[in-house]
Write a protein that holds these residues in place. Structure first.
Motif, PDB file in Angstrom:
ATOM      1  N   ALA A   1       0.880  -1.174   0.000  1.00 40.15           N
ATOM      2  CA  ALA A   1       0.000   0.000   0.000  1.00 40.15           C
ATOM      3  C   ALA A   1       0.912   1.216   0.000  1.00 40.15           C
ATOM      4  CB  ALA A   1      -0.906  -0.006   1.224  1.00 40.15           C
TER       5      ALA A   1
ATOM      6  N   VAL B   1      -2.797   3.843  -2.417  1.00 41.25           N
ATOM      7  CA  VAL B   1      -3.132   2.822  -3.422  1.00 41.25           C
ATOM      8  C   VAL B   1      -2.483   1.510  -3.012  1.00 41.25           C
ATOM      9  CG1 VAL B   1      -2.917   2.132  -5.833  1.00 41.25           C
ATOM     10  CG2 VAL B   1      -3.243   4.549  -5.251  1.00 41.25           C
ATOM     11  N   SER B   2      -3.271   0.450  -3.030  1.00 33.81           N
ATOM     12  CA  SER B   2      -2.722  -0.870  -2.691  1.00 33.81           C
ATOM     13  C   SER B   2      -2.952  -1.832  -3.834  1.00 33.81           C
ATOM     14  CB  SER B   2      -3.374  -1.417  -1.414  1.00 33.81           C
ATOM     15  OG  SER B   2      -4.722  -1.765  -1.657  1.00 33.81           O
TER      16      SER B   2
ATOM     17  N   ASP C   1      -6.373  -3.296  -4.215  1.00 33.31           N
ATOM     18  CA  ASP C   1      -7.418  -2.522  -4.878  1.00 33.31           C
ATOM     19  C   ASP C   1      -7.737  -3.087  -6.260  1.00 33.31           C
ATOM     20  OD1 ASP C   1      -7.443  -0.808  -2.718  1.00 33.31           O
ATOM     21  OD2 ASP C   1      -6.084   0.655  -3.643  1.00 33.31           O
ATOM     22  N   TYR C   2      -6.793  -3.835  -6.804  1.00 34.08           N
ATOM     23  CA  TYR C   2      -6.936  -4.350  -8.168  1.00 34.08           C
ATOM     24  C   TYR C   2      -7.171  -5.861  -8.187  1.00 34.08           C
ATOM     25  CZ  TYR C   2      -5.254   0.274  -9.185  1.00 34.08           C
ATOM     26  OH  TYR C   2      -5.132   1.644  -9.239  1.00 34.08           O
TER      27      TYR C   2
ATOM     28  N   GLN D   1     -13.439  -6.451  -8.996  1.00 31.90           N
ATOM     29  CA  GLN D   1     -12.577  -5.261  -8.853  1.00 31.90           C
ATOM     30  C   GLN D   1     -11.683  -5.408  -7.656  1.00 31.90           C
ATOM     31  OE1 GLN D   1     -12.410  -2.526 -10.965  1.00 31.90           O
ATOM     32  NE2 GLN D   1     -13.593  -3.783 -12.349  1.00 31.90           N
TER      33      GLN D   1
END
Length: 209
Positions: free
Chosen positions: A69, A78-79, A82-83, A209
């Motif tokens: 992260a 953003v980690s 997240d994807y 997601q």
């Protein structure tokens, strides 16, 4: 006279074929040399044995991608999680790394080309000490719109250490590293790895997601 003419034409034809073969071989050798030159080695020697860096790097292929992260240039957290459910290319680069700048526009192109498959790229700047402005300037000049994240010194270690830049890890929908590359490959090789990453994992999970 006609036989002499025919013989002359044959000799010229054979000479041209030989020249073309030699020229092709020379071009291939030059391309291989250029590919070697495009690799930036951060630690040129290990235990006195230069040239074996790639073979000594930890093999991450087939393993779960280490979680991280990090903060983006915009100050957003953003980690990798997240994807989850999407194919992701994790690319380590630096502002001073010429080969890194060569492939960044290619990444941008492929990101748009494979957006429908959920493909994303995370660019992890390895030289945070260069400053956010300098990092942003290089990314902007390369036409990058994918997230650029500032490394924390720990994520590099988690990915096996960075002896070479650029360094890329192709993570599939299940969070598994399906390919890792060190140095600058060809544009075709990069696209092949992206296709492989998109194809890997469970397609039924592509909507996640």
């Amino acid at each position: 006279m006609r036989r002499v003419l025919i013989l002359s034409v044959m000799v010229v034809g054979i000479a041209l074929l030989l020249w073309a073969g030699w020229h092709n071989l020379r071009e291939r050798r030059l391309a291989m040399q250029q590919a070697r030159d495009r690799q930036v080695v951060l630690i040129p020697e290990k235990q006195g044995e230069a040239g074996e860096q790639a073979g000594e790097m930890p093999v991450m292929r087939g393993k779960a991608a280490p979680a991280f992260a990090l903060t983006s240039l915009e100050g957003k957290k953003v980690s990798l999680a997240d994807y989850k459910g999407r194919p992701v290319l994790v690319n380590f680069w630096a502002t001073w790394c010429g080969p890194c700048k060569v492939e960044m526009p290619w990444f941008e192109q492929f990101r748009k080309q494979y957006a429908a498959q959920g493909f994303e790229i995370l660019g992890l700047a390895d030289d945070v000490d260069a400053g956010k402005d300098a990092i942003a300037k290089v990314a902007s000049k390369a036409g990058v719109t994918y997230p650029i994240l500032l490394t924390d010194g720990k994520v590099q270690t988690a990915y096996g250490g960075l002896d070479v830049l650029p360094m890329s890890f192709y993570v599939d929908r299940n969070g598994v590293i399906v390919e890792q590359t060190a140095g600058l490959g060809s544009k075709d090789q990069i696209e092949a790895n992206i296709r492989k990453t998109i194809a890997s994992g469970a397609p039924s999970q592509a909507g996640g997601q």
